[in-house]
Design an enzyme around this catalytic site. Structure first.
Site, mmCIF file in Angstrom:
data_model
loop_
_atom_site.group_PDB
_atom_site.id
_atom_site.type_symbol
_atom_site.label_atom_id
_atom_site.label_comp_id
_atom_site.label_asym_id
_atom_site.label_seq_id
_atom_site.Cartn_x
_atom_site.Cartn_y
_atom_site.Cartn_z
ATOM 1 N N LYS A 189 0.882 -1.190 0.000
ATOM 2 C CA LYS A 189 0.000 0.000 0.000
ATOM 3 C C LYS A 189 0.906 1.223 0.000
ATOM 4 O O LYS A 189 1.408 1.653 1.028
ATOM 5 C CB LYS A 189 -0.861 -0.026 1.274
ATOM 6 C CG LYS A 189 -2.202 0.655 1.174
ATOM 7 C CD LYS A 189 -2.196 2.099 0.741
ATOM 8 C CE LYS A 189 -2.006 3.067 1.877
ATOM 9 N NZ LYS A 189 -1.802 4.458 1.404
ATOM 10 N N SER A 243 4.909 8.003 9.581
ATOM 11 C CA SER A 243 5.011 8.815 10.793
ATOM 12 C C SER A 243 4.756 7.960 12.037
ATOM 13 O O SER A 243 4.096 6.914 11.969
ATOM 14 C CB SER A 243 3.999 9.951 10.729
ATOM 15 O OG SER A 243 2.706 9.411 10.691
ATOM 16 N N THR A 244 5.237 8.444 13.158
ATOM 17 C CA THR A 244 5.038 7.726 14.416
ATOM 18 C C THR A 244 3.548 7.636 14.748
ATOM 19 O O THR A 244 3.071 6.595 15.223
ATOM 20 C CB THR A 244 5.829 8.431 15.531
ATOM 21 O OG1 THR A 244 7.225 8.333 15.190
ATOM 22 C CG2 THR A 244 5.603 7.783 16.881
ATOM 23 N N THR A 246 0.980 7.414 12.741
ATOM 24 C CA THR A 246 0.333 6.353 11.963
ATOM 25 C C THR A 246 0.858 4.990 12.393
ATOM 26 O O THR A 246 0.089 4.017 12.473
ATOM 27 C CB THR A 246 0.557 6.564 10.444
ATOM 28 O OG1 THR A 246 0.177 7.900 10.115
ATOM 29 C CG2 THR A 246 -0.248 5.597 9.621
ATOM 30 N N GLU A 265 8.956 1.563 11.119
ATOM 31 C CA GLU A 265 10.059 2.495 10.824
ATOM 32 C C GLU A 265 9.416 3.869 10.786
ATOM 33 O O GLU A 265 8.697 4.198 9.840
ATOM 34 C CB GLU A 265 10.678 2.193 9.451
ATOM 35 C CG GLU A 265 11.356 0.859 9.328
ATOM 36 C CD GLU A 265 12.698 0.828 10.019
ATOM 37 O OE1 GLU A 265 13.174 1.873 10.493
ATOM 38 O OE2 GLU A 265 13.276 -0.268 10.105
ATOM 39 N N CYS A 299 13.558 10.685 6.632
ATOM 40 C CA CYS A 299 13.237 10.333 8.026
ATOM 41 C C CYS A 299 14.421 10.560 8.947
ATOM 42 O O CYS A 299 14.271 10.975 10.078
ATOM 43 C CB CYS A 299 12.779 8.890 8.094
ATOM 44 S SG CYS A 299 13.941 7.792 7.305
ATOM 45 N N GLU A 397 8.934 16.786 14.370
ATOM 46 C CA GLU A 397 9.446 16.521 13.024
ATOM 47 C C GLU A 397 8.703 17.388 12.007
ATOM 48 O O GLU A 397 7.476 17.380 11.963
ATOM 49 C CB GLU A 397 9.216 15.040 12.683
ATOM 50 C CG GLU A 397 9.764 14.673 11.326
ATOM 51 C CD GLU A 397 9.509 13.207 10.958
ATOM 52 O OE1 GLU A 397 8.393 12.725 11.194
ATOM 53 O OE2 GLU A 397 10.427 12.566 10.443
HETATM 54 P P1 NAD Z 1 2.169 8.817 7.040
HETATM 55 O O1 NAD Z 1 2.297 8.191 8.366
HETATM 56 O O2 NAD Z 1 1.185 9.909 6.861
HETATM 57 O O3 NAD Z 1 1.823 7.744 5.922
HETATM 58 C C1 NAD Z 1 2.570 6.567 5.764
HETATM 59 C C2 NAD Z 1 1.674 5.511 5.165
HETATM 60 O O4 NAD Z 1 0.624 5.215 6.087
HETATM 61 C C3 NAD Z 1 0.999 5.933 3.863
HETATM 62 O O5 NAD Z 1 0.927 4.837 2.988
HETATM 63 C C4 NAD Z 1 -0.387 6.337 4.323
HETATM 64 O O6 NAD Z 1 -1.378 6.211 3.338
HETATM 65 C C5 NAD Z 1 -0.640 5.367 5.473
HETATM 66 N N1 NAD Z 1 -1.601 5.893 6.429
HETATM 67 C C6 NAD Z 1 -1.807 7.187 6.778
HETATM 68 N N2 NAD Z 1 -2.806 7.276 7.675
HETATM 69 C C7 NAD Z 1 -3.244 6.015 7.906
HETATM 70 C C8 NAD Z 1 -4.255 5.454 8.730
HETATM 71 N N3 NAD Z 1 -5.048 6.217 9.486
HETATM 72 N N4 NAD Z 1 -4.416 4.118 8.727
HETATM 73 C C9 NAD Z 1 -3.632 3.344 7.949
HETATM 74 N N5 NAD Z 1 -2.685 3.814 7.137
HETATM 75 C C10 NAD Z 1 -2.469 5.140 7.112
HETATM 76 O O7 NAD Z 1 3.631 9.308 6.644
HETATM 77 P P2 NAD Z 1 4.096 10.114 5.333
HETATM 78 O O8 NAD Z 1 3.647 11.529 5.474
HETATM 79 O O9 NAD Z 1 3.751 9.365 4.095
HETATM 80 O O10 NAD Z 1 5.665 10.017 5.504
HETATM 81 C C11 NAD Z 1 6.357 10.831 6.363
HETATM 82 C C12 NAD Z 1 6.743 10.111 7.634
HETATM 83 O O11 NAD Z 1 7.422 8.893 7.333
HETATM 84 C C13 NAD Z 1 7.722 10.910 8.466
HETATM 85 O O12 NAD Z 1 7.338 10.852 9.814
HETATM 86 C C14 NAD Z 1 9.039 10.189 8.244
HETATM 87 O O13 NAD Z 1 9.986 10.369 9.264
HETATM 88 C C15 NAD Z 1 8.589 8.780 8.136
HETATM 89 N N6 NAD Z 1 9.611 7.976 7.460
HETATM 90 C C16 NAD Z 1 10.314 7.045 8.191
HETATM 91 C C17 NAD Z 1 11.331 6.304 7.582
HETATM 92 C C18 NAD Z 1 12.137 5.286 8.362
HETATM 93 O O14 NAD Z 1 12.761 4.423 7.745
HETATM 94 N N7 NAD Z 1 12.166 5.341 9.681
HETATM 95 C C19 NAD Z 1 11.607 6.492 6.222
HETATM 96 C C20 NAD Z 1 10.866 7.448 5.519
HETATM 97 C C21 NAD Z 1 9.861 8.177 6.142
#
Ligand code: NAD
Length: 493
Positions: A189, A243-244, A246, A265, A299, A397
C-alpha cells in the site's frame, strides 16, 4: 538524459499506470473510486488513481494468500528466487528513467537524484536480497544423544507493506525485496501522494518471473486502504514506514484484529553534533546535505544542528551562505538544486512550523514559500537559530527544508540535548578526537550514528530506530528476520 528538454519530452511520452494490481493484472477499484495524483511542481493533474477500499484489499490479500499456499514462489528453491530477483533488479535499471520520472512528477523530487540515487539503490536491493537467500542455511541445535533438532527459517505468509511518499520507489523496495526473497507474498500500500512507481514496479516483477498474486499493489487513502490492510485478519505481518502517529495506529489495528506482527520504521528529529576540533568545512557541507536533501523529507534528516558555542558564529555564517546557494527549481531540470514539496497540504504545514518558530528563535535564512515559473509548492532552505530546547521546531518533526540550530557548552550538555527527544533514528558527530567519537557515539540513543559524515547507510547495514522512531530493521541481512519465523523440527531418533 542530460537536459530539461529530454526529461520534459519523456514526461510527455509516459502514460503512468494508475490501477490496482491484483493477481498479476491491473483493475479499477471495485467501487470505481479514484483520487487525484497531482504534480506538486506544477499543480497539474497527472491522472486519477484507483482508490482501493476494504473490498479491494480483501481481494489483494486473498490473491496473496492463494499464491502463498500454491507454493510456486513460497516453496520454490532459493536459487530460483535469486534469479527472479536479479532479473527484477535488471528491469528496474532498464526502466530507470521512467521510474525516476514517475517519482519526480508524483512528489516533486529532483529527477536526477531519483535517477542516480533512488533507482540504482532499488535495483541493488533486489540483487542484494536475491544473492543473500541461496547462501543461508539452517542450524542443527545441540541435543542429548538420540535426538536431532533442526532450526529453519520459514516465510511468514502475507506481508502488508505500507510505505510513505518521500522515497516512493526505494522505501517500497526496502520492504518488498527482503519479503519476497524470503518466500512471502506481499500486498503493498503505497502513500497516496506518490503511488505511481509502486504500481509500475508490480508489473515489472511479473515480467521478471514473479508468479501472479505474489506481489499485489493497492493504491488508496491511508484511513481506507491502509486501515483495511492493518485490520485484515489474513495479513501475517505489517511492515510499515511512515510517521510515528500512523505507526501507533497499526499497533492498534493489530491488537484489535489478529495480533499480526507489526514492524515500525517511523519519524525522527535527528541531531548533528559539531565539536570545535572537527573538520568544519566538511561539517558545513554535510550539514547542508543532512538538512536539505530531498527538500528535508528524509526520516533520518539531520534537522537539529548542535554547535559548540565557540564555533557557532563562524559555522553559521558559512552555513547560511551555502543554504542560500540552494534555490528551488524545476525538478526536471538537471541544474536545479532543490525540488518541490510533495503537495499543498504539506507546504502549508511546513510554512506553519516556520511562522510559529519566529516567536521562539531567529530565522537566519529562508522561511518563504516560492514558485517556479509562477507555480508549484516550493519552500526556501530555512535555518532558525537561538531556539530553546522546548521550542516546537526542536521537538517536532517538520519533514521539510527547515533546520533548527542550538549551541552547547560541553560534551555532556551536547549528549543530553541530543538525547532529549522522543525519537532515536539517527545522529551525527563531528570531531577529530577518536576517544570523543567513541564516547559520544556510545552515549547517543540512535539506530545509526554517523561520525564525520551524516546519514550513512548501505544495503549491508541495518537501518531503523530506537524509542518512538520504531523497531525492527530495514536493509542488511537483519531485515530478513522480520519476514521469516524460526521453526524447530525435533526428531527423536
Ligand atoms: P504517514 O504516516 O502519513 O503515511 C505513511 C503511510 O501510512 C501511507 O501509505 C499512508 O497512506 C498510510 N496511512 C496514513 N494514515 C493512515 C491510517 N489512518 N491508517 C492506515 N494507514 C495510514 O507518513 P508520510 O507523510 O507518508 O511520511 C512521512 C513520515 O514517514 C515521516 O514521519 C518520516 O519520518 C517517516 N519515514 C520514516 C522512515 C524510516 O525508515 N524510519 C523512512 C521514511 C519516512
Amino acid at each position: 538524459m542530460t537536459t530539461l528538454e529530454d526529461w520534459t519530452r519523456l514526461a510527455g511520452e509516459i502514460t503512468p499506470r494508475t490501477e490496482i494490481f491484483i493477481d498479476g493484472k491491473y483493475r479499477a477499484a471495485a467501487s470505481g473510486a479514484t483520487f487525484d495524483s497531482v504534480n506538486p511542481a506544477t499543480g497539474e493533474l497527472i491522472a486519477p488513481v484507483a482508490s482501493a477500499d476494504a473490498t479491494d484489499v480483501d481481494a489483494a490479500v486473498a490473491s496473496a494468500r492463494s499464491a502463498f499456499e500454491a507454493g510456486t514462489w513460497s516453496q520454490s528453491s532459493a536459487s530460483h528466487r535469486k534469479r527472479v530477483l536479479q532479473k527484477l533488479s535488471e528491469l528496474v535499471l532498464a526502466h530507470g528513467e521512467e521510474l525516476a520520472l514517475l517519482d519526480s512528477i508524483d512528489m516533486g523530487k529532483l529527477v536526477t537524484e531519483a535517477h542516480t540515487v533512488d533507482v540504482p539503490s532499488a535495483a541493488e536491493l533486489f540483487a542484494f536480497y536475491g544473492e543473500a537467500v541461496d547462501k543461508q542455511s539452517g542450524e542443527i541445535a545441540p541435543t542429548e544423544p538420540g535426538n536431532l533438532a533442526l532450526v529453519t527459517r520459514e516465510p511468514l505468509g502475507v506481508i502488508g507493506a505500507v510505505t510513505p511518499w518521500n522515497f516512493p520507489l526505494d522505501l517500497a523496495v526496502w520492504k518488498v525485496a527482503p519479503a519476497l526473497a524470503a518466500g512471502n507474498s506481499v500486498v503493498l500500500k503505497p502513500a497516496e501522494q506518490a503511488p505511481l512507481s509502486s504500481i509500475r514496479l508490480a508489473e515489472l516483477a511479473v515480467e521478471a518471473g514473479l508468479p501472479e498474486g505474489v506481489l499485489n499493489v493497492v493504491p488508496g487513502l491511508g484511513p481506507t486502504a491502509g486501515a483495511a490492510l492493518g485490520r485484515h485478519p489474513g495479513v501475517d505481518v505489517i511492515a510499515f514506514t511512515g510517521s510515528t502517529a500512523t505507526g501507533k495506529r497499526f499497533l492498534r489495528y493489530a491488537a484489535d484484529s489478529n495480533a499480526k506482527q507489526v514492524w515500525l520504521e517511523c519519524g525522527g528529529k535527528s541531531p548533528n553534533l559539531v565539536f570545535p576540533d572537527a573538520d568544519l568545512d566538511a561539517a558545513v557541507d554535510k550539514a547542508i546535505f543532512g538538512a536539505f536533501y530531498n527538500q528535508g523529507a528524509v526520516c533520518s534528516s539531520n534537522s537539529r544542528l548542535l554547535l559548540h558555542e565557540s564555533i557557532a558564529d563562524e559555522f553559521l555564517a558559512e552555513l547560511v551562505k551555502r543554504a542560500t546557494d540552494l534555490r528551488p527549481g524545476n525538478p526536471l531540470d538537471p541544474a536545479s538544486t532543490l525540488g518541490a514539496l510533495v503537495d499543498e497540504n504539506h507546504t502549508h504545514r511546513v510554512i506553519g512550523f516556520i511562522d510559529r518558530a519566529r516567536a521562539d528563535g531567529e530565522v537566519l535564512t529562508g522561511g518563504t514559500r516560492e514558485t517556479v515559473d509562477g507555480r508549484g509548492c516550493y519552500v526556501t532552505p530555512t535555518i532558525v537559530a537561538n531556539l530553546p530546547s522546548t521550542a516546537e521546531l526542536v521537538t517536532e518533526e517538520v519533514f521539510g527544508p527547515v533546520l533548527a540550530v542550538q549551541t552547547f557548552a560541553d560534551e555532556a550538555q551536547a549528549i543530553s540535548m541530543a538525547n532529549d527527544t522522543v525519537y532515536g533514528l539517527a545522529a551525527s558527530v563531528w570531531t577529530r578526537d577518536l576517544s570523543r567519537a567513541h564516547r559520544v557515539s556510545a552515549a547517543l540513543r540512535a539506530g545509526t550514528v554517523s561520525v564525520n559524515t551524516v546519514d550513512a547507510l548501505s544495503p549491508q547495514t541495518p537501518f531503523g530506530g530506537f524509542k518512538q522512531s520504531g523497531f525492527g530493521r530495514d536493509l542488511s541481512l537483519h531485515a530478513l528476520d522480520k519476514y521469516t519465523g524460526l521453526k524447530t523440527t525435533w526428531i527423536a531418533l
